[in-house]
Design a protein around this motif. Structure first.
Motif, PDB file in Angstrom:
ATOM      1  N   MET A  23      42.415  59.229  16.740  1.00  0.00           N
ATOM      2  CA  MET A  23      42.018  58.345  17.521  1.00  0.00           C
ATOM      3  C   MET A  23      41.930  59.537  19.423  1.00  0.00           C
ATOM      4  SD  MET A  23      43.699  54.384  17.750  1.00  0.00           S
ATOM      5  CE  MET A  23      44.761  54.815  19.544  1.00  0.00           C
ATOM      6  N   ILE A 215      34.744  56.338  17.573  1.00  0.00           N
ATOM      7  CA  ILE A 215      35.743  56.137  18.896  1.00  0.00           C
ATOM      8  C   ILE A 215      35.006  56.847  19.831  1.00  0.00           C
ATOM      9  CG2 ILE A 215      37.855  57.078  20.154  1.00  0.00           C
ATOM     10  CD1 ILE A 215      39.377  55.613  18.053  1.00  0.00           C
ATOM     11  N   VAL A 273      44.414  51.289  14.272  1.00  0.00           N
ATOM     12  CA  VAL A 273      43.222  52.161  14.152  1.00  0.00           C
ATOM     13  C   VAL A 273      41.666  52.140  13.554  1.00  0.00           C
ATOM     14  CG1 VAL A 273      43.106  54.889  14.437  1.00  0.00           C
ATOM     15  CG2 VAL A 273      45.222  53.624  15.239  1.00  0.00           C
ATOM     16  N   SER A 277      38.361  50.838  15.019  1.00  0.00           N
ATOM     17  CA  SER A 277      37.232  52.177  15.364  1.00  0.00           C
ATOM     18  C   SER A 277      36.133  51.569  14.654  1.00  0.00           C
ATOM     19  CB  SER A 277      37.586  53.701  15.060  1.00  0.00           C
ATOM     20  OG  SER A 277      38.247  53.484  13.400  1.00  0.00           O
TER      21      SER A 277
END
Ligand code: ASP
Length: 429
Positions: A23, A215, A273, A277
């Motif tokens: 990330m 991302i 996460v 994303s």
């Protein structure tokens, strides 16, 4: 029971850390590409953004979506068939629905209150060329009818989660009543469940790269100019999302579940996460379910029901955006909808989340329904659409956090949460 299955020994150790690194690296690359204008037309864009990042992200998304239907079906059939007491299903469903609706109502109330106090739309210089035709949202009656499948194969082919849930629960119930035949089928489904869970673990190994690609691409392409006039709106939504995510859920976990919220958040980082994303609770479902069972110690009998249900109907983050957006649009257009109007927003937005799939951007479609209900111009959505993607990412993370928090609370109440797994920071990672 999930915890009785073999542990993932396929190199998943430290997965959370790797996903977080993915990330961070994706964010850095995306912002750098954006700053140097490399995401616009040209070789760099063709090769990096539309090439490598796009392909890597799309493959990751496909691999997550690939798991959703078989996972929900098999896991929920097992979960229902393993219920020793059928009446438990009604209690479980009732408590879960109540908590899902309650958290959503709290979320939207917080959002409306914050927006009324901070006034993100006051003195807004309304552009006259706004053009946005909201899609027509289905009526409540249709939404209810469509929960019941006429053809389970069709429901699965379409990925219609609520219909799959209804079919799986009925099938599992019938298995418990079918004596030896049901017992044989249960053994088959349990084996299939173990194999699919293993597949989830296997595909999670590409999550760090997938998260990185998704991302980096979003941030490379994001037009930050659109934010300037909407900073206040952006930060009100973000602030309430954080307040709800980091304030309301920990409070509920502590008070209702007597569970340590710090441990909960520590274990929720991977699904958060992935949700951030992908901007899709639906695509994140395999990761959320795996985390609930393997890392938080929730029994399959609870998680297999509450997590898919939550990914479909429980969208607190989305409700927060809708609450702030409604007040913002009413202020921007100078139309006062009054306390009755706000109450209507709470009701409509809470109900609107039912039957709407967890996919990117769906919150805006539901917003059209809410705006129509209180007589605000649907074109107002055009004001905020340009900056919705980033908020969508954050609210999806809140959405799935809510699903997992309610799941833990319900599981604890049912005596279906393994306290040892919950308390072990390394369980299932
Ligand atoms: N993307 C959100 C989700 O999948 C829904 C939305 O707010 O658009 O949960």
């Amino acid at each position: 029971m999930a915890s009785a299955e073999p542990q993932d020994d396929i190199g998943a150790s430290g997965l959370t850390r790797k996903i977080l690194v993915g990330m961070g690296a994706g964010l850095a690359l995306g912002l750098a590409l954006n700053a140097f204008g490399l995401a616009e037309a040209g070789y760099a864009s063709q090769l990096i953004v539309q090439g490598l990042l796009h392909v890597g992200g799309a493959i990751f998304l496909a691999s997550l979506k690939l798991l959703v239907v078989p996972l929900v079906l098999v896991s929920l059939v097992c979960g229902t068939a393993a219920l020793d007491d059928i009446s438990r299903l009604g209690r479980l469903g009732g408590r879960t629905m109540l908590l899902y609706l309650f958290t959503t109502a709290v979320a939207i109330t917080l959002a409306i209150t914050a927006a009324i106090l901070i006034q993100p739309g006051a003195g807004f210089d309304l552009p006259t060329d706004v053009q946005f035709q909201g899609r027509v949202a289905p009526s409540l009656a249709d939404t209810l009818i469509q929960i019941f499948p006429t053809n389970p194969i069709h429901a699965m082919a379409e990925g219609n989660m609520l219909q799959i849930i209804v079919f799986a629960v009925l099938f599992g119930l019938a298995m418990t009543m079918a004596g030896e035949a049901g017992a044989r089928m249960l053994r088959f489904f349990e084996d299939a469940n173990a194999v699919i869970m293993r597949l989830v673990g296997l595909l999670m190994r590409i999550a760090p790269i997938g998260v990185f690609c998704l991302i980096a691409k979003v941030f490379a392409e994001q037009g930050f100019e659109a934010f300037q006039p909407l900073l206040k709106y952006f930060f009100v939504v973000l602030g309430v999302l954080l307040l709800h995510g980091l304030g309301v859920y920990p409070a509920l976990l502590t008070v209702l579940g007597r569970l340590d919220p710090v441990m909960f958040f520590r274990k929720m980082r991977s699904p958060q996460v992935v949700a951030f994303s992908t901007a899709s609770s639906g695509a994140t479902l395999p990761v959320t379910l795996r985390t609930a069972e393997r890392r938080l110690g929730v029994d399959n009998r609870v998680a297999s029901f509450t997590i898919p249900l939550g990914a479909t109907i429980n969208m607190d983050g989305t409700a927060i955006m809708q609450g702030v957006a409604t007040v913002f649009i009413s202020q921007a257009y100078g139309i006062d909808i009054g306390p009755g109007g706000y109450l209507m927003v709470v009701l409509t937005a809470t109900l609107a989340s039912i039957g709407t799939a967890g996919v990117p951007g769906v919150g805006l479609i539901m917003l059209a329904m809410v705006l129509r209900q209180v007589g605000l111009p649907v074109e107002g959505i055009g004001l905020i659409i340009g900056i919705d993607r980033l908020l969508d990412m954050v609210r999806t993370a809140v959405n799935i956090t809510g699903d997992a928090a309610v799941t833990c609370i319900v599981a604890k109440g049912e005596g279906q949460l393994d306290a040892e797994i919950y308390a072990d920071p390394n369980a299932g990672n």
